[in-house]
Design a protein around this motif. Structure first.
Motif, PDB file in Angstrom:
ATOM      1  N   GLU A  27      58.251  28.413  27.953  1.00 52.47           N
ATOM      2  CA  GLU A  27      57.753  28.334  29.385  1.00 52.47           C
ATOM      3  C   GLU A  27      58.973  27.738  30.454  1.00 52.47           C
ATOM      4  O   GLU A  27      59.838  27.076  29.683  1.00 52.47           O
ATOM      5  CB  GLU A  27      56.551  27.305  29.697  1.00 52.47           C
ATOM      6  CG  GLU A  27      55.415  27.837  29.141  1.00 52.47           C
ATOM      7  CD  GLU A  27      54.236  27.016  29.245  1.00 52.47           C
ATOM      8  OE1 GLU A  27      53.766  26.551  30.404  1.00 52.47           O
ATOM      9  OE2 GLU A  27      53.589  26.667  28.277  1.00 52.47           O
ATOM     10  N   TRP A  32      57.156  29.174  36.773  1.00 56.67           N
ATOM     11  CA  TRP A  32      55.898  28.703  37.407  1.00 56.67           C
ATOM     12  C   TRP A  32      56.049  28.547  38.836  1.00 56.67           C
ATOM     13  O   TRP A  32      54.952  28.829  39.607  1.00 56.67           O
ATOM     14  CB  TRP A  32      55.396  27.339  36.634  1.00 56.67           C
ATOM     15  CG  TRP A  32      54.844  27.433  35.455  1.00 56.67           C
ATOM     16  CD1 TRP A  32      55.349  26.909  34.091  1.00 56.67           C
ATOM     17  CD2 TRP A  32      53.782  28.475  34.848  1.00 56.67           C
ATOM     18  NE1 TRP A  32      54.377  27.196  33.159  1.00 56.67           N
ATOM     19  CE2 TRP A  32      53.535  28.140  33.678  1.00 56.67           C
ATOM     20  CE3 TRP A  32      52.707  29.187  35.725  1.00 56.67           C
ATOM     21  CZ2 TRP A  32      52.385  28.905  32.807  1.00 56.67           C
ATOM     22  CZ3 TRP A  32      51.728  29.721  34.996  1.00 56.67           C
ATOM     23  CH2 TRP A  32      51.615  29.528  33.716  1.00 56.67           C
ATOM     24  N   THR A  36      54.063  31.665  41.315  1.00 56.90           N
ATOM     25  CA  THR A  36      52.555  31.402  41.532  1.00 56.90           C
ATOM     26  C   THR A  36      52.160  30.938  42.633  1.00 56.90           C
ATOM     27  O   THR A  36      53.363  30.393  43.467  1.00 56.90           O
ATOM     28  CB  THR A  36      52.080  30.421  40.351  1.00 56.90           C
ATOM     29  OG1 THR A  36      52.897  29.335  40.388  1.00 56.90           O
ATOM     30  CG2 THR A  36      52.247  30.835  38.869  1.00 56.90           C
ATOM     31  N   LYS A  40      50.047  27.263  41.071  1.00 52.07           N
ATOM     32  CA  LYS A  40      48.684  27.417  40.295  1.00 52.07           C
ATOM     33  C   LYS A  40      48.726  28.879  39.887  1.00 52.07           C
ATOM     34  O   LYS A  40      48.710  29.730  40.785  1.00 52.07           O
ATOM     35  CB  LYS A  40      47.557  26.890  41.277  1.00 52.07           C
ATOM     36  CG  LYS A  40      47.494  25.670  41.449  1.00 52.07           C
ATOM     37  CD  LYS A  40      46.480  25.174  42.290  1.00 52.07           C
ATOM     38  CE  LYS A  40      46.185  23.538  42.519  1.00 52.07           C
ATOM     39  NZ  LYS A  40      47.376  23.053  43.116  1.00 52.07           N
ATOM     40  N   SER A 130      48.806  27.381  34.369  1.00 54.83           N
ATOM     41  CA  SER A 130      49.985  26.686  34.993  1.00 54.83           C
ATOM     42  C   SER A 130      49.765  25.008  34.785  1.00 54.83           C
ATOM     43  O   SER A 130      48.707  24.689  34.868  1.00 54.83           O
ATOM     44  CB  SER A 130      50.121  27.107  36.500  1.00 54.83           C
ATOM     45  OG  SER A 130      50.665  26.133  37.186  1.00 54.83           O
ATOM     46  N   SER A 133      47.862  23.487  37.773  1.00 54.69           N
ATOM     47  CA  SER A 133      46.553  23.838  38.055  1.00 54.69           C
ATOM     48  C   SER A 133      45.522  22.690  37.541  1.00 54.69           C
ATOM     49  O   SER A 133      45.904  21.932  36.714  1.00 54.69           O
ATOM     50  CB  SER A 133      46.212  25.165  37.363  1.00 54.69           C
ATOM     51  OG  SER A 133      46.903  26.414  37.673  1.00 54.69           O
ATOM     52  N   SER A 159      49.060  25.052  29.937  1.00 48.44           N
ATOM     53  CA  SER A 159      50.481  24.828  29.668  1.00 48.44           C
ATOM     54  C   SER A 159      50.924  23.427  29.120  1.00 48.44           C
ATOM     55  O   SER A 159      50.238  22.409  29.552  1.00 48.44           O
ATOM     56  CB  SER A 159      51.407  24.728  30.989  1.00 48.44           C
ATOM     57  OG  SER A 159      52.627  24.480  31.147  1.00 48.44           O
TER      58      SER A 159
END
Length: 197
Positions: A27, A32, A36, A40, A130, A133, A159
């Motif tokens: 990742e 991210w 997003t 999120k 995420s 989140s 994640s």
């Protein structure tokens, strides 16, 4: 060579659907944050092989390739004509090189919809929530997948992208806030006493 008009290009562009993927084994916090809403969202993990297998079952023509960030190729494509589609859709400016993008392009006819049915459990290896989140997001998604029987709930996970130092700071947050509040109260009382003298 004469370039195409904007209307010609728009009409040609609308004949294709794009699926964009980040090709990496781990990742990425920048990805991210960039892709997003407020950090999120979810990332869907698959392989190029399983993506090809899913798309090969569609009736439409499909292409899958790694995006080229070569500025020399981009210069050759500076005059855009409709016959360059779909090849032109596999080129991006070198500033986006960190995306390591793989694109799947689907040719759409006038009758086809942008939604395509694929077997989700074959295509999706994991759904990663995420790191920004809410903690409850994973359990909510698992519950929805169980109820709708669309995807194996065990394929959903949160994640692990944020390192342990940041987790430790998050755990300390209530204590730190109490300390800051305590310091401000002491400062307020001190200022109040000195002002009244």
């Amino acid at each position: 060579m004469k370039g195409a008009t904007l209307d010609e290009l728009k009409n040609k562009r609308d004949q294709y659907g794009l699926l964009c993927w980040h090709k990496h084994t781990t990742e990425s916090l920048p990805m991210w944050k960039m892709y997003t809403s407020g950090g999120k969202g979810v990332a869907i993990k698959t392989t190029v092989k399983d993506l090809k297998n899913a798309l090969n079952k569609l009736e439409e023509s499909c292409w899958i390739d790694v995006v080229s960030y070569d500025s020399r190729k981009s210069k050759k494509l500076s005059i855009i004509t409709p016959d360059l589609y779909p090849q032109i859709l596999f080129h991006k400016d070198p500033i986006y090189k960190s995306e390591f993008e793989v694109r799947a392009i689907i040719e759409l006819d006038k009758q086809s919809t942008r939604s395509k049915k694929v077997h989700l459990n074959s295509l999706i290896h994991e759904v990663v929530i995420s790191p920004y989140s809410f903690q409850s997001t994973a359990s909510h998604l698992k519950q929805i997948c169980s109820q709708t029987q669309t995807l194996d709930p065990n394929k959903i996970r949160s994640s692990t992208c944020i390192d342990s130092r940041e987790h430790a700071l998050n755990k300390l947050e209530p204590f730190v806030l109490e300390e800051i509040e305590h310091m401000f109260n002491n400062l307020y009382h001190y200022l109040e006493r000195t002002h009244s003298k």
